[in-house]
Design an enzyme around this catalytic site. Structure first.
Site, PDB file in Angstrom:
ATOM      1  N   TYR A 109      23.566  25.840  43.091  1.00 47.97           N
ATOM      2  CA  TYR A 109      22.197  25.650  42.609  1.00 47.97           C
ATOM      3  C   TYR A 109      21.110  26.010  43.616  1.00 47.97           C
ATOM      4  O   TYR A 109      19.935  25.854  43.338  1.00 47.97           O
ATOM      5  CB  TYR A 109      21.986  24.197  42.165  1.00 47.97           C
ATOM      6  CG  TYR A 109      22.388  23.177  43.207  1.00 47.97           C
ATOM      7  CD1 TYR A 109      23.609  22.513  43.115  1.00 47.97           C
ATOM      8  CD2 TYR A 109      21.561  22.883  44.283  1.00 47.97           C
ATOM      9  CE1 TYR A 109      23.994  21.591  44.069  1.00 47.97           C
ATOM     10  CE2 TYR A 109      21.942  21.963  45.242  1.00 47.97           C
ATOM     11  CZ  TYR A 109      23.155  21.317  45.136  1.00 47.97           C
ATOM     12  OH  TYR A 109      23.547  20.418  46.080  1.00 47.97           O
ATOM     13  N   GLU A 141      49.879  38.726  31.606  1.00 50.18           N
ATOM     14  CA  GLU A 141      49.275  39.967  32.118  1.00 50.18           C
ATOM     15  C   GLU A 141      48.679  39.744  33.499  1.00 50.18           C
ATOM     16  O   GLU A 141      48.781  40.586  34.383  1.00 50.18           O
ATOM     17  CB  GLU A 141      48.173  40.450  31.165  1.00 50.18           C
ATOM     18  CG  GLU A 141      48.710  41.071  29.896  1.00 50.18           C
ATOM     19  CD  GLU A 141      47.599  41.266  28.880  1.00 50.18           C
ATOM     20  OE1 GLU A 141      47.007  42.344  28.874  1.00 50.18           O
ATOM     21  OE2 GLU A 141      47.339  40.315  28.116  1.00 50.18           O
ATOM     22  N   LYS A 173      17.629   9.143  38.778  1.00 51.59           N
ATOM     23  CA  LYS A 173      18.971   8.543  38.798  1.00 51.59           C
ATOM     24  C   LYS A 173      19.255   7.785  37.512  1.00 51.59           C
ATOM     25  O   LYS A 173      18.407   7.052  37.016  1.00 51.59           O
ATOM     26  CB  LYS A 173      19.081   7.562  39.968  1.00 51.59           C
ATOM     27  CG  LYS A 173      18.957   8.221  41.333  1.00 51.59           C
ATOM     28  CD  LYS A 173      20.270   8.768  41.793  1.00 51.59           C
ATOM     29  CE  LYS A 173      21.111   7.642  42.345  1.00 51.59           C
ATOM     30  NZ  LYS A 173      22.210   8.139  43.174  1.00 51.59           N
ATOM     31  N   LYS A 230      22.667  16.250  38.225  1.00 47.73           N
ATOM     32  CA  LYS A 230      22.969  15.894  39.607  1.00 47.73           C
ATOM     33  C   LYS A 230      24.426  15.460  39.630  1.00 47.73           C
ATOM     34  O   LYS A 230      24.764  14.324  39.286  1.00 47.73           O
ATOM     35  CB  LYS A 230      22.055  14.762  40.069  1.00 47.73           C
ATOM     36  CG  LYS A 230      22.237  14.410  41.532  1.00 47.73           C
ATOM     37  CD  LYS A 230      21.204  13.390  41.953  1.00 47.73           C
ATOM     38  CE  LYS A 230      21.331  13.017  43.408  1.00 47.73           C
ATOM     39  NZ  LYS A 230      22.668  12.563  43.788  1.00 47.73           N
ATOM     40  N   CYS A 238      49.333 -24.270  20.883  1.00 47.74           N
ATOM     41  CA  CYS A 238      48.499 -24.068  22.074  1.00 47.74           C
ATOM     42  C   CYS A 238      47.028 -24.156  21.662  1.00 47.74           C
ATOM     43  O   CYS A 238      46.607 -23.450  20.742  1.00 47.74           O
ATOM     44  CB  CYS A 238      48.795 -22.705  22.680  1.00 47.74           C
ATOM     45  SG  CYS A 238      47.646 -22.249  23.988  1.00 47.74           S
ATOM     46  N   CYS A 268      48.157 -24.495  27.646  1.00 43.51           N
ATOM     47  CA  CYS A 268      49.045 -25.542  27.124  1.00 43.51           C
ATOM     48  C   CYS A 268      50.225 -25.844  28.038  1.00 43.51           C
ATOM     49  O   CYS A 268      50.979 -26.780  27.785  1.00 43.51           O
ATOM     50  CB  CYS A 268      49.555 -25.153  25.736  1.00 43.51           C
ATOM     51  SG  CYS A 268      50.674 -23.750  25.759  1.00 43.51           S
ATOM     52  N   SER A 310      18.343  16.406  51.430  1.00 45.45           N
ATOM     53  CA  SER A 310      18.801  15.452  50.438  1.00 45.45           C
ATOM     54  C   SER A 310      17.670  15.279  49.419  1.00 45.45           C
ATOM     55  O   SER A 310      16.780  16.118  49.352  1.00 45.45           O
ATOM     56  CB  SER A 310      19.209  14.231  51.246  1.00 45.45           C
ATOM     57  OG  SER A 310      18.879  13.102  50.695  1.00 45.45           O
ATOM     58  N   LEU A 311      17.698  14.271  48.607  1.00 41.20           N
ATOM     59  CA  LEU A 311      16.679  14.110  47.568  1.00 41.20           C
ATOM     60  C   LEU A 311      16.193  12.672  47.523  1.00 41.20           C
ATOM     61  O   LEU A 311      16.979  11.754  47.717  1.00 41.20           O
ATOM     62  CB  LEU A 311      17.264  14.423  46.188  1.00 41.20           C
ATOM     63  CG  LEU A 311      17.537  15.859  45.790  1.00 41.20           C
ATOM     64  CD1 LEU A 311      18.351  15.883  44.502  1.00 41.20           C
ATOM     65  CD2 LEU A 311      16.242  16.626  45.596  1.00 41.20           C
ATOM     66  N   ASP A 318      48.012  34.873  30.568  1.00 40.28           N
ATOM     67  CA  ASP A 318      48.550  34.475  31.867  1.00 40.28           C
ATOM     68  C   ASP A 318      49.602  35.477  32.340  1.00 40.28           C
ATOM     69  O   ASP A 318      49.720  35.782  33.519  1.00 40.28           O
ATOM     70  CB  ASP A 318      49.193  33.084  31.779  1.00 40.28           C
ATOM     71  CG  ASP A 318      48.133  32.007  31.603  1.00 40.28           C
ATOM     72  OD1 ASP A 318      46.934  32.369  31.538  1.00 40.28           O
ATOM     73  OD2 ASP A 318      48.510  30.825  31.519  1.00 40.28           O
ATOM     74  N   LYS A 378      13.137  19.640  39.527  1.00 41.70           N
ATOM     75  CA  LYS A 378      12.660  20.463  40.640  1.00 41.70           C
ATOM     76  C   LYS A 378      11.408  21.230  40.242  1.00 41.70           C
ATOM     77  O   LYS A 378      11.379  21.795  39.142  1.00 41.70           O
ATOM     78  CB  LYS A 378      13.742  21.477  41.048  1.00 41.70           C
ATOM     79  CG  LYS A 378      15.043  20.843  41.488  1.00 41.70           C
ATOM     80  CD  LYS A 378      16.107  21.882  41.807  1.00 41.70           C
ATOM     81  CE  LYS A 378      17.380  21.174  42.292  1.00 41.70           C
ATOM     82  NZ  LYS A 378      18.485  22.077  42.545  1.00 41.70           N
ATOM     83  N   GLU A 405      18.174  19.923  36.227  1.00 40.18           N
ATOM     84  CA  GLU A 405      19.600  20.246  36.381  1.00 40.18           C
ATOM     85  C   GLU A 405      20.394  18.958  36.508  1.00 40.18           C
ATOM     86  O   GLU A 405      19.859  17.960  36.966  1.00 40.18           O
ATOM     87  CB  GLU A 405      19.840  21.003  37.712  1.00 40.18           C
ATOM     88  CG  GLU A 405      19.156  22.313  37.818  1.00 40.18           C
ATOM     89  CD  GLU A 405      19.147  22.805  39.276  1.00 40.18           C
ATOM     90  OE1 GLU A 405      19.968  22.353  40.093  1.00 40.18           O
ATOM     91  OE2 GLU A 405      18.273  23.637  39.567  1.00 40.18           O
ATOM     92  N   ASP A 456      49.620  37.541  35.727  1.00 45.05           N
ATOM     93  CA  ASP A 456      50.707  37.442  36.706  1.00 45.05           C
ATOM     94  C   ASP A 456      51.274  38.807  37.057  1.00 45.05           C
ATOM     95  O   ASP A 456      51.654  39.066  38.196  1.00 45.05           O
ATOM     96  CB  ASP A 456      51.831  36.553  36.164  1.00 45.05           C
ATOM     97  CG  ASP A 456      51.409  35.091  36.156  1.00 45.05           C
ATOM     98  OD1 ASP A 456      50.415  34.762  36.847  1.00 45.05           O
ATOM     99  OD2 ASP A 456      52.057  34.289  35.462  1.00 45.05           O
ATOM    100  N   CYS A 502      51.677 -16.332  25.152  1.00 42.92           N
ATOM    101  CA  CYS A 502      51.966 -17.735  24.934  1.00 42.92           C
ATOM    102  C   CYS A 502      52.360 -17.818  23.472  1.00 42.92           C
ATOM    103  O   CYS A 502      51.585 -17.457  22.589  1.00 42.92           O
ATOM    104  CB  CYS A 502      50.732 -18.594  25.204  1.00 42.92           C
ATOM    105  SG  CYS A 502      50.996 -20.283  24.649  1.00 42.92           S
ATOM    106  N   CYS A 556      51.512 -20.930  30.333  1.00 38.78           N
ATOM    107  CA  CYS A 556      50.222 -20.699  29.689  1.00 38.78           C
ATOM    108  C   CYS A 556      49.171 -21.615  30.325  1.00 38.78           C
ATOM    109  O   CYS A 556      49.384 -22.822  30.400  1.00 38.78           O
ATOM    110  CB  CYS A 556      50.331 -20.981  28.203  1.00 38.78           C
ATOM    111  SG  CYS A 556      48.720 -21.016  27.382  1.00 38.78           S
ATOM    112  N   ASP A 615      28.004  14.335  40.737  1.00 35.65           N
ATOM    113  CA  ASP A 615      28.505  13.417  41.748  1.00 35.65           C
ATOM    114  C   ASP A 615      29.763  14.013  42.375  1.00 35.65           C
ATOM    115  O   ASP A 615      30.872  13.769  41.912  1.00 35.65           O
ATOM    116  CB  ASP A 615      28.813  12.083  41.076  1.00 35.65           C
ATOM    117  CG  ASP A 615      28.731  10.940  42.050  1.00 35.65           C
ATOM    118  OD1 ASP A 615      28.380  11.186  43.217  1.00 35.65           O
ATOM    119  OD2 ASP A 615      29.024   9.805  41.644  1.00 35.65           O
TER     120      ASP A 615
END
Ligand code: IVH
Length: 673
Positions: A231, A35, A320, A116, A437, A417, A82-83, A33, A296, A114, A37, A432, A414, A118
Site C-alpha cells: 500500500y 501444466e 480502529k 488496516k 439434579c 447434585c 506508524s498511524l 497445476d 488517508k 483501505e 508443474d 450429569c 456434578c 492485522d
C-alpha cells in the site's frame, strides 16, 4: 544451441512468474497445476545443467535456502511510520478538524480508505526491477533482514513489472511497504491440519504470520500460507512515481504487486467514514483479520507537508474497530450444568473490556479443549468476543507464564447434585445423568411434560419454575401428587386454572408406554427408539431389568445407547423415581411384540428432518408405520429415504453426503400410492 536454450530458459522464468502472479495475486490462474508443474520441471532441468544461469528471480529460488544464524539489521531508506488511532466517527472528525487548521488545502482534500490488516509490516526493496531485500519494520528506522523468508511468499513478485506487457516504468530503486498476513480460511485449514496430525495449533493468524516470517528456517516459512498486500512507496530513485495514494495503489497493481481490492476514494470525509463503518459491521466478510480501516489524505504532497506527531503522520488516521481479541488473566474455572445435563467449563476472568463490553466470563467449550490447549489457572489467556457470539477463550499466552499457573482437573461429580458424572463414547461432553439434579430439574420437567412426551397441556416453563421454586416438585413424579390446595397458594392460580392443570396431569397418567419412555429423557433415546423399547419390553419394570447385551438385539441399538439405558436404570435416584411414578398410577403397559403392519413401505427405513407442510412429526411417523415402513432418528447407510421439511438439521447434510434419496412430504405420499 546454447543461445536457444538460454532464451527458452528466460521465457520459462517469465512464464512461470506470470502464472505465479495470476495464481497468488490475481486469484485467476490460466493453466492447470499439471501444466504449471511441467513448466517448472523443464526449468529445473535446464538449471541443473546450467547452474551458472540461475538468477535470484528464478521461481526455483523461492524456497530451499539454508536456515540463517541470525537476521542482519537493515536501515530503512526512509522512516517506516506508524498511524494515530481514532476510535469511532467523532474521533475521526476531530482529526480532520485538527489538520484542517494547519493547511487550507485539507478542506478540499480527497480521502482513500483501505483496510488496516492485522499482520506484519514488511519493507520490500527492488533494484533494477529485481527483488533484492525484504525487512521487518523493527523500530521504524532499522528492521531485520528477512529476505530469504519473504522470497517464499509467492504473492511477492521477484521481478517487476511481472507482466512483460505492462507499460509501467520502474524506477531504478523502488522500496515498497505492505502487510504480510495469513488469510482466515488458510489459517483455519492450517490449524485443522495440525490438529489432525496431533500437533499444537496456533492462536491467531497474526501471531502465526509474524512468527513464521521471523524464524530462521525459510523452509518452514514456505510451508505457511502467508500472503501480502502492499500500500505504500517508501522510497524511489531513478524514475517517476505517482503523488497521490489512489494512483500509487493503481501503479503498484500495474507492476504486479498484490493490492487490496476494497480501497475506495472519497471527496467527502463523512462518506469515507460511512464506508469505514460498513466494514466494522461486516468485518467477517473480509478474508483476513482487519483491526480497522486507514483513512488517508489522497494528495501525498499535502500529506507530507502536514508532517508528523512522533511517528504518526498527520495525513492519515487509523479508524480502529473495537477490539475483539484481548488478553486477561484466568482466575478460575467454574462448571455449569446445562439444560441437557452437559457440564460446561466456564472461565472466570479478570474483568476486561472487549469492544465496549466488560467481560468477566467466557466459554472454554469443553474439558478436552482445556486439556488440549493446556490452559492453566492463572494463565494469561486470549479472549475473543465477536458480534453476538458469547466470548470464548482462544488459548493461553504461554510466553507470559510465571510458573505459578496451576493445571486444571475436571470434576468427577456434578457440581449441583454431587452425583458422579458420565461420559458417552464418541462424545466430548461430560454429563450429569441424575434426573433429580436441581440444575437440571427444570429442563427435565420441561421435557417430561412436552408434546412428544407426556404432553401435559397448560404446564409451561413459567409454572414449572414456580412449582420447583415452591419445592412442590422435586422430581417429575411429584407432578402426579400435586394437590389443588398447594396450587392455589401459587401466584396467578385460581380455582379454574388449578383444576385445569390437575385435570391434564390426571389425563397424562394414561399416556402410552412409548411416551413415558421418551419422557424419562434417557440419553440417546428418542421417540422412535422409545417405541422399539416399548414393543420389546411391554412395561418400564421389564425394561429396567434388561441387560446391555439384550438391548443390542434390538435394531438400531448400539453399545453406547445400550450402556446409556442400563446406566440410567441402575441409578438409585432413577429407581426411586420409577417407584414413585408407579405408586402414583403411572405404569402404562403395552402388548409385547405388537406386530408392525405390512404395506408398501415394508423393508424401507425413513428419517424425517425439518418441519413438514401438513404432517406433524407424529403424523408422518404414523403414516410411514401405517404403510409398513420404519422410522429412525438418525441417518445411516441403511436409511432408504430422508423426508425433508423446512429448516432441516444436520441430518440433511449427512443424507446428502451418504447419497441417500431425499424426498418431500408430497413425494412421500406419492410413494405410498
Ligand atoms: S499506512 C504512513 N496502510 O498498521 C503510512 N498501514 O500503525 C503508515 N497497516 O504498522 C501506515 N494496513 O503495518 C497503512 N493499509 C494500510 C495498513 C497499515 C495495515 C499497519 C501497518 C502499521 C500499522 C499502523
Amino acid at each position: 544451441m546454447a543461445d536457444k536454450l538460454l532464451s527458452r530458459y528466460e521465457e520459462l522464468k517469465a512464464q512461470i512468474n506470470e502464472h505465479n502472479y495470476r495464481y497468488h495475486v490475481l486469484d485467476a490462474p490460466i493453466v492447470s497445476d499439471l501444466e504449471y508443474d511441467r513448466l517448472l520441471n523443464e526449468l529445473k532441468k535446464i538449471e541443473a545443467d546450467h547452474p551458472e544461469w540461475i538468477t535470484p528471480d528464478s521461481p526455483t529460488q523461492r524456497a530451499g535456502a539454508k536456515p540463517s544464524e541470525k537476521f542482519e539489521k537493515v536501515r530503512h531508506p526512509a522512516p517506516i511510520l506508524s498511524l494515530a488511532n481514532a476510535f469511532g466517527a467523532d474521533d475521526t472528525r476531530a482529526w480532520f478538524e485538527r489538520v484542517k487548521k494547519l493547511d487550507d488545502r485539507v478542506e478540499r482534500a480527497s480521502f482513500v480508505v483501505e483496510p488496516k490488516i492485522d499482520g506484519l509490516s514488511v519493507v520490500l526493496h527492488y533494484h533494477d526491477g529485481q527483488f533484492v531485500q525484504g525487512a521487518t519494520r523493527g523500530d521504524g528506522e532499522v528492521g531485520e533482514d528477512i529476505t530469504t523468508n519473504l522470497r517464499t511468499v509467492r504473492a511477492i513478485p521477484l521481478r517487476i513489472p511481472v507482466s512483460k506487457s505492462a507499460k509501467t516504468q520502474v524506477p531504478k530503486t523502488l522500496v515498497v511497504r505492505g502487510e504480510a498476513f495469513i488469510p482466515n480460511k488458510d489459517f483455519e485449514a492450517l490449524n485443522k491440519k495440525l490438529e489432525e496430525a496431533g500437533e499444537k495449533t496456533y492462536l491467531n493468524p497474526r501471531n502465526t504470520a509474524a512468527g513464521s516470517l521471523r524464524q530462521l528456517d525459510p523452509v518452514l516459512t514456505a510451508s505457511r500460507p502467508i500472503t501480502l498486500l502492499v500500500y505504500q512507496i517508501v522510497y524511489s530513485d531513478g524514475g517517476k512515481v505517482p503523488t497521490s495514494q489512489w494512483e500509487i495503489l493503481e501503479y503498484l497493481k500495474s507492476l504486479g504487486f498484490p493490492v487490496t481490492d476494497v480501497a475506495k476514494r472519497f471527496d467527502d470525509l463523512n462518506e469515507a467514514i460511512a464506508y469505514t463503518e460498513t466494514f466494522d459491521k461486516g468485518r467477517d466478510a473480509l478474508p483476513y483479520e482487519a483491526d480497522g480501516m486507514v483513512i488517508k489524505i489522497d494528495d501525498l504532497t499535502l500529506a507530507a507537508d502536514l508532517g508528523f506527531v512522533g511517528k504518526d503522520p498527520r495525513g492519515a488516521i487509523a479508524f480502529k474497530f473495537p477490539a475483539r481479541e484481548v488478553t486477561t488473566t484466568l482466575l478460575g474455572i467454574d462448571v455449569e450444568v446445562g439444560r441437557t445435563g452437559v457440564l460446561t467449563p466456564k472461565a472466570a476472568l479478570e474483568a476486561v473490556e472487549i469492544g465496549g463490553v466488560v467481560v468477566r466470563n467466557a466459554t472454554l467449550h469443553n474439558f478436552d479443549f482445556i486439556e488440549e490447549k493446556d490452559i492453566r489457572i492463572g494463565d494469561r489467556v486470549l479472549v475473543k468476543r465477536a458480534g453476538e457470539v458469547i466470548p470464548y477463550i482462544i488459548g493461553p499466552v504461554v510466553d507470559a507464564r510465571s510458573g505459578k499457573e496451576k493445571k486444571y482437573k475436571p470434576p468427577t461429580k456434578c457440581p449441583a447434585c454431587g452425583q458422579p458424572v458420565e461420559h458417552f463414547e464418541g462424545e466430548v461432553a461430560w454429563y450429569c445423568v441424575n434426573a433429580a439434579c436441581p440444575a437440571q430439574l427444570v429442563r427435565n420437567v420441561e421435557h417430561f411434560v412436552s408434546r412428544g412426551s407426556m404432553d401435559i397441556v397448560g404446564l409451561g416453563i413459567k409454572i414449572v419454575e414456580q412449582l420447583i421454586e415452591a419445592e412442590l416438585v422435586n422430581d417429575v413424579a411429584d407432578l402426579f401428587t400435586l394437590k389443588k390446595s398447594q396450587l392455589l397458594e401459587l401466584e396467578g392460580f385460581a380455582e379454574k386454572k388449578a383444576e385445569n392443570l390437575l385435570g391434564s396431569i390426571e389425563q397424562a397418567k394414561g399416556q402410552s408406554l412409548n411416551r413415558l419412555i421418551t419422557a424419562l429423557g434417557i440419553h440417546g433415546v428418542g421417540e422412535v427408539m422409545a417405541g422399539d423399547l416399548a414393543r420389546t419390553y411391554g412395561n418400564v419394570t421389564a425394561l429396567s431389568k434388561t441387560t446391555a447385551d439384550e438391548l443390542q438385539q434390538i435394531e438400531g441399538v448400539g453399545p453406547n445407547i445400550a450402556e446409556s439405558i442400563v446406566d440410567w436404570f441402575a441409578r438409585p435416584v432413577n429407581q426411586k423415581l420409577l417407584k414413585k411414578l408407579k405408586a402414583a398410577g403411572v405404569d402404562p403397559q403395552m402388548q409385547k411384540d405388537e406386530k408392525k403392519k405390512d404395506g408398501v413401505f415394508t423393508g424401507l427405513t425413513f428419517v424425517v428432518t425439518g418441519t413438514l407442510p401438513n404432517f406433524s412429526r407424529d403424523d408422518a411417523k404414523a403414516f410411514i408405520e401405517g404403510n409398513g415402513g420404519k422410522v429412525t432418528d438418525s441417518v445411516s447407510k441403511k436409511t432408504s429415504y430422508l423426508v425433508l421439511g423446512e429448516n432441516p438439521g444436520s441430518k440433511f447434510e449427512k443424507a446428502q453426503s451418504l447419497g441417500i434419496k431425499i424426498i418431500d412430504e408430497a413425494e412421500l405420499k406419492q410413494l405410498a400410492k
